[in-house]
Scaffold this active site. Structure first.
Site, PDB file in Angstrom:
ATOM      1  N   ASN A   1      -2.417 -11.512   0.580  1.00 36.39           N
ATOM      2  CA  ASN A   1      -1.233 -12.282   0.982  1.00 36.39           C
ATOM      3  C   ASN A   1      -0.340 -11.369   1.819  1.00 36.39           C
ATOM      4  O   ASN A   1       0.372 -10.530   1.288  1.00 36.39           O
ATOM      5  CB  ASN A   1      -0.497 -12.764  -0.280  1.00 36.39           C
ATOM      6  CG  ASN A   1       0.794 -13.496   0.041  1.00 36.39           C
ATOM      7  OD1 ASN A   1       1.043 -13.852   1.193  1.00 36.39           O
ATOM      8  ND2 ASN A   1       1.618 -13.716  -0.975  1.00 36.39           N
ATOM      9  N   TRP A   2      -0.448 -11.542   3.141  1.00 38.06           N
ATOM     10  CA  TRP A   2       0.317 -10.652   4.029  1.00 38.06           C
ATOM     11  C   TRP A   2       1.812 -11.003   4.033  1.00 38.06           C
ATOM     12  O   TRP A   2       2.621 -10.252   4.545  1.00 38.06           O
ATOM     13  CB  TRP A   2      -0.240 -10.724   5.452  1.00 38.06           C
ATOM     14  CG  TRP A   2      -1.552 -10.012   5.632  1.00 38.06           C
ATOM     15  CD1 TRP A   2      -2.294  -9.384   4.655  1.00 38.06           C
ATOM     16  CD2 TRP A   2      -2.277  -9.822   6.866  1.00 38.06           C
ATOM     17  NE1 TRP A   2      -3.437  -8.835   5.208  1.00 38.06           N
ATOM     18  CE2 TRP A   2      -3.451  -9.086   6.554  1.00 38.06           C
ATOM     19  CE3 TRP A   2      -2.056 -10.209   8.186  1.00 38.06           C
ATOM     20  CZ2 TRP A   2      -4.384  -8.741   7.536  1.00 38.06           C
ATOM     21  CZ3 TRP A   2      -2.992  -9.858   9.161  1.00 38.06           C
ATOM     22  CH2 TRP A   2      -4.142  -9.131   8.838  1.00 38.06           C
ATOM     23  N   LYS A   3       2.155 -12.183   3.510  1.00 40.31           N
ATOM     24  CA  LYS A   3       3.551 -12.647   3.554  1.00 40.31           C
ATOM     25  C   LYS A   3       4.038 -12.598   5.012  1.00 40.31           C
ATOM     26  O   LYS A   3       3.248 -12.825   5.924  1.00 40.31           O
ATOM     27  CB  LYS A   3       4.427 -11.803   2.624  1.00 40.31           C
ATOM     28  CG  LYS A   3       3.822 -11.709   1.215  1.00 40.31           C
ATOM     29  CD  LYS A   3       4.732 -11.101   0.192  1.00 40.31           C
ATOM     30  CE  LYS A   3       4.015 -11.063  -1.159  1.00 40.31           C
ATOM     31  NZ  LYS A   3       4.878 -10.620  -2.259  1.00 40.31           N
TER      32      LYS A   3
ATOM     33  N   GLY B   1       5.710  -6.912  -6.118  1.00 39.35           N
ATOM     34  CA  GLY B   1       6.375  -5.945  -5.253  1.00 39.35           C
ATOM     35  C   GLY B   1       7.115  -4.845  -5.993  1.00 39.35           C
ATOM     36  O   GLY B   1       7.892  -4.100  -5.392  1.00 39.35           O
TER      37      GLY B   1
ATOM     38  N   GLY C   1      -0.555  -8.600  -2.481  1.00 36.89           N
ATOM     39  CA  GLY C   1       0.448  -8.557  -1.425  1.00 36.89           C
ATOM     40  C   GLY C   1       0.448  -7.215  -0.717  1.00 36.89           C
ATOM     41  O   GLY C   1      -0.334  -6.984   0.205  1.00 36.89           O
ATOM     42  N   GLY C   2       1.311  -6.326  -1.165  1.00 39.85           N
ATOM     43  CA  GLY C   2       1.501  -5.030  -0.498  1.00 39.85           C
ATOM     44  C   GLY C   2       0.204  -4.290  -0.196  1.00 39.85           C
ATOM     45  O   GLY C   2      -0.003  -3.814   0.924  1.00 39.85           O
TER      46      GLY C   2
ATOM     47  N   SER D   1       1.702  -6.474  -7.866  1.00 38.51           N
ATOM     48  CA  SER D   1       1.490  -5.019  -7.802  1.00 38.51           C
ATOM     49  C   SER D   1       0.069  -4.605  -8.169  1.00 38.51           C
ATOM     50  O   SER D   1      -0.159  -3.550  -8.753  1.00 38.51           O
ATOM     51  CB  SER D   1       2.512  -4.276  -8.662  1.00 38.51           C
ATOM     52  OG  SER D   1       3.814  -4.495  -8.144  1.00 38.51           O
TER      53      SER D   1
END
Ligand code: PGA
Length: 246
Positions: A10-12, A169, A230-231, A209
């Site tokens: 998920n690159w957001k 995150g 994500g990150g 995370s």
């Protein structure tokens, strides 16, 4: 049926430092056997969906509107995501629930819109820190599941992502016992509503995370069928390391 692992990036509203190189590397992995199984999906900003899909990468949107078209400036519809090459769409992410006031009811309507367009809905649920500390995590997630997943959910059209809001995150994933307990509770709730067959086959991802240092332990848990990342998905090497874990 054995549940096939699914790793979703998920690159957001972000891009990898060198997007072109990232796309090259992921495209190579996507067509190679290594990343062919597990299912590897990238959810980039909508502007990049067609580019990634054109390179043979399985792609998902990060949201869709409830309507197929209309006067909704700035929004994107499920049929448009499909037209751009997407096969999946993330719905009800906590960031959208928080900043776009998305309720369970709206998420359920979006899931129906996604199914109608033949997209697989990746429906996100997760408790706040206050709910977790108050012993209400499981009941909060159960409420979200009932409200956000419409009738008609099955393993072929729905993936559930458990993402504790406090872990997203933060650099601190939920603990293995916390994840194991919640995933089992989610599967039990799916069984109650949709039957044992759907519960046995539906994929439940963990997100919050997850990175190369903790993914092996999380992915080894019985009811964890993959990750929503994500990150760490913006670091292509790390993302593919997680995807290659068996
Ligand atoms: P994170 O994000 O991996 O950066 O915590 C996960 C998500 O929000 O989907």
């Amino acid at each position: 049926m054995q549940r096939r692992r699914m790793i979703v990036g998920n690159w957001k509203m972000n891009l990898p430092t060198d997007p072109e190189a990232a796309v090259d590397i992921i495209a190579e992995a996507a067509v190679s056997k290594i990343a062919g199984d597990p299912a590897l999906i990238v959810c980039p900003p909508a502007t990049m969906i067609a580019l990634l899909a054109g390179r043979g990468i399985r792609v998902g949107g990060q949201d869709c509107h409830v309507a197929p078209a209309g006067p909704h400036t700035g929004d994107i519809s499920a049929p448009m995501l499909v037209q751009a090459g997407a096969t999946h769409v993330i719905l009800g992410h906590s960031e959208r629930r928080a900043t776009h006031n998305e309720t369970d009811e709206v998420v359920a309507m979006k899931a129906k819109a996604a199914w109608k367009a033949d997209l697989t809905a990746i429906i996100c649920v997760g408790e706040t820190k206050i709910q977790r500390e108050g012993g209400a995590a499981i009941s909060a997630v159960a409420t979200q599941l009932v409200g956000s997943i419409p009738k008609g959910a099955k393993a072929a059209n729905t993936v559930i992502a458990y993402e504790p809001i406090w872990a997203i995150g933060s650099g601190r994933a939920a603990s293995l016992p916390e994840i194991a307990e919640m995933h089992a509770a989610i599967r039990a709730e799916v069984a109650r509503r949709f039957g044992a067959g759907v519960a046995a086959n539906i994929r439940i991802l963990y997100g919050g995370s997850m990175d190369a240092s903790n993914a092996a332990g999380i992915l080894a848990l019985d009811d964890v069928d993959g990750g929503l990342i994500g990150g760490a998905s913006l670091k292509t090497g790390e993302f593919l390391t997680i995807a290659r874990m068996s």
